[in-house]
Scaffold this motif. Structure first.
Motif, short mmCIF file in Angstrom:
data_model
loop_
_atom_site.label_atom_id
_atom_site.label_comp_id
_atom_site.label_asym_id
_atom_site.label_seq_id
_atom_site.Cartn_x
_atom_site.Cartn_y
_atom_site.Cartn_z
N UNK A 54 0.79 -1.23 0.00
CA UNK A 54 0.00 0.00 0.00
C UNK A 54 0.82 1.27 0.00
N UNK A 55 2.03 1.22 -0.56
CA UNK A 55 2.88 2.41 -0.60
C UNK A 55 3.71 2.62 0.66
N UNK A 56 3.64 1.69 1.62
CA UNK A 56 4.39 1.79 2.87
C UNK A 56 5.47 0.71 2.89
N UNK A 57 6.70 1.09 3.19
CA UNK A 57 7.82 0.17 3.19
C UNK A 57 8.30 -0.09 4.62
N UNK A 58 8.48 -1.38 4.92
CA UNK A 58 8.96 -1.83 6.23
C UNK A 58 10.36 -2.42 6.04
N UNK A 59 11.29 -2.01 6.89
CA UNK A 59 12.69 -2.45 6.74
C UNK A 59 13.40 -2.45 8.09
N UNK A 60 14.68 -2.83 8.05
CA UNK A 60 15.56 -2.79 9.25
C UNK A 60 14.98 -3.58 10.41
N UNK A 61 14.38 -4.73 10.14
CA UNK A 61 13.81 -5.55 11.22
C UNK A 61 14.91 -6.13 12.10
N UNK A 62 14.71 -6.04 13.40
CA UNK A 62 15.63 -6.64 14.38
C UNK A 62 14.80 -7.37 15.42
N UNK A 63 14.94 -8.70 15.45
CA UNK A 63 14.23 -9.50 16.46
C UNK A 63 15.11 -9.75 17.68
N UNK A 64 16.32 -9.25 17.64
CA UNK A 64 17.29 -9.44 18.73
C UNK A 64 17.51 -10.92 19.04
N UNK A 65 17.59 -11.68 17.97
CA UNK A 65 17.91 -13.10 18.07
C UNK A 65 19.31 -13.30 17.52
N UNK A 66 20.28 -13.63 18.35
CA UNK A 66 21.67 -13.75 17.88
C UNK A 66 21.80 -14.73 16.72
N UNK A 67 22.50 -14.30 15.68
CA UNK A 67 22.78 -15.18 14.55
C UNK A 67 21.67 -15.30 13.53
N UNK A 68 20.52 -14.67 13.75
CA UNK A 68 19.39 -14.82 12.82
C UNK A 68 19.46 -13.77 11.71
N UNK A 69 18.92 -14.13 10.54
CA UNK A 69 18.74 -13.19 9.44
C UNK A 69 17.27 -12.81 9.44
N UNK A 70 16.97 -11.63 9.92
CA UNK A 70 15.58 -11.26 10.18
C UNK A 70 14.84 -10.86 8.91
N UNK A 71 13.57 -11.26 8.83
CA UNK A 71 12.72 -10.89 7.70
C UNK A 71 11.26 -10.84 8.13
N UNK A 72 10.49 -9.98 7.48
CA UNK A 72 9.06 -9.90 7.75
C UNK A 72 8.35 -11.08 7.09
N UNK A 73 7.23 -11.49 7.66
CA UNK A 73 6.48 -12.60 7.09
C UNK A 73 4.99 -12.35 7.23
N UNK A 102 -4.75 -20.40 12.02
CA UNK A 102 -4.48 -20.05 13.41
C UNK A 102 -3.50 -18.90 13.55
N UNK A 103 -3.65 -18.16 14.64
CA UNK A 103 -2.84 -16.96 14.87
C UNK A 103 -1.58 -17.28 15.67
N UNK A 104 -0.49 -16.66 15.29
CA UNK A 104 0.73 -16.71 16.09
C UNK A 104 1.31 -15.32 16.19
N UNK A 105 2.09 -15.07 17.22
CA UNK A 105 2.68 -13.75 17.44
C UNK A 105 4.19 -13.87 17.41
N UNK A 106 4.84 -12.88 16.79
CA UNK A 106 6.26 -12.97 16.48
C UNK A 106 7.10 -12.11 17.42
N UNK A 107 8.31 -12.56 17.61
CA UNK A 107 9.28 -11.83 18.41
C UNK A 107 9.69 -10.56 17.66
N UNK A 108 9.60 -9.42 18.33
CA UNK A 108 9.86 -8.13 17.67
C UNK A 108 10.72 -7.24 18.54
N UNK A 109 11.77 -6.67 17.92
CA UNK A 109 12.63 -5.72 18.61
C UNK A 109 12.50 -4.30 18.06
N UNK A 110 12.67 -4.15 16.74
CA UNK A 110 12.54 -2.83 16.13
C UNK A 110 12.43 -2.96 14.61
#
Length: 244
Positions: A54-73, A102-110
């Motif tokens: 919708x014209x809005x861009x989401x980036x720079x995700x940080x889940x604060x999980x060591x060693x992970x490559x973070x991505x939106x899903x 079913x609903x699940x909730x994700x770990x989110x830092x910034x």
């Protein structure tokens, strides 16, 4: 008088595009536009480190999980467990999903959020289940202009909250070009477990200052007077037969 007015308007609109727009369109600014991301046009499981809807861009995700490559899903959540303000069928999650309705909730830092334009109002719906972890962490929506913080708003995730929790974060009354969603607190590296829905950003209308408009008007009048003033014929337009 009517014919004179039409003539003036013709020359004003044709002779100077900028001032002609002011006169002919009846204004100097385009209306504000709103960008809206609901995540509902994507299939469940779609994942990317930079995500646009919708014209809005989401980036720079940080889940604060060591060693992970973070991505939106994209998480499908239309099994009936969520109610308004949730807009079915999807929410935005992070780092994976649970297949099915079913609903699940994700770990989110910034994360960062932007339309690439100046904006003045923003809001987003946060869906969570605080009982997943015992903490009183907070989630803050920050607004920035040219890298400077110009506004913020926070919600709290209390340890005694149970069930599904719906909260809205919003920013208004400031001009910004970027948003940052930031979790903080004393436990679990300060993260929260959330889904995001209905992100709305209203882009700012561009309104020239009154002094600028006055200057344009003065230039326009000068050009108009010049165009209406009788001009001497050029040599190429003189009737040769009239020369004695």
């Amino acid at each position: 008088m009517k014919k004179l007015s039409s003539t003036l308007k013709y020359y004003l609109c044709k002779g100077l595009s900028v001032i002609g727009f002011v006169y002919c369109a009846g204004g100097v600014a385009s209306p504000a536009t709103a960008a809206l991301a609901t995540f509902d046009s994507f299939p469940e499981g779609f994942s990317a480190p930079v995500f646009t809807d919708g014209g809005i861009t989401f980036s720079d995700l940080d889940t604060r999980t060591p060693g992970s490559i973070d991505g939106f899903s994209i998480e499908r959540s239309d099994d009936g467990s969520l109610s308004s303000p949730f807009s079915p069928p999807n929410i935005l999650g992070n780092d994976g999903y649970v297949p099915g309705p079913g609903t699940s909730f994700s770990r989110f830092g910034s994360a960062s959020i932007t339309t690439g334009e100046l904006a003045s109002i923003a809001s987003l719906d946060i869906i969570s289940q605080p009982s997943f972890i015992t903490n009183d962490n907070i989630l803050t929506l920050e607004a920035y202009l040219d890298g400077t913080l110009v506004g913020s708003n926070s919600v709290n995730f209390k340890a005694d909250d149970v069930g599904i929790l719906y909260q809205q974060l919003s920013i208004s009354g400031v001009t910004f070009d970027k948003l940052r969603l930031l979790a903080s607190g004393s436990e679990e590296q300060g993260v929260v477990f959330i889904g995001i829905d209905n992100v709305r950003i209203e882009q700012t209308a561009i309104v020239p200052e009154s002094s600028s408009v006055l200057g344009l008007l003065m230039v326009g009048v000068s050009v108009l007077v010049f165009m209406l003033k009788p001009q001497p014929k050029s040599a190429s337009s003189i009737n040769i037969m009239s020369i004695k």
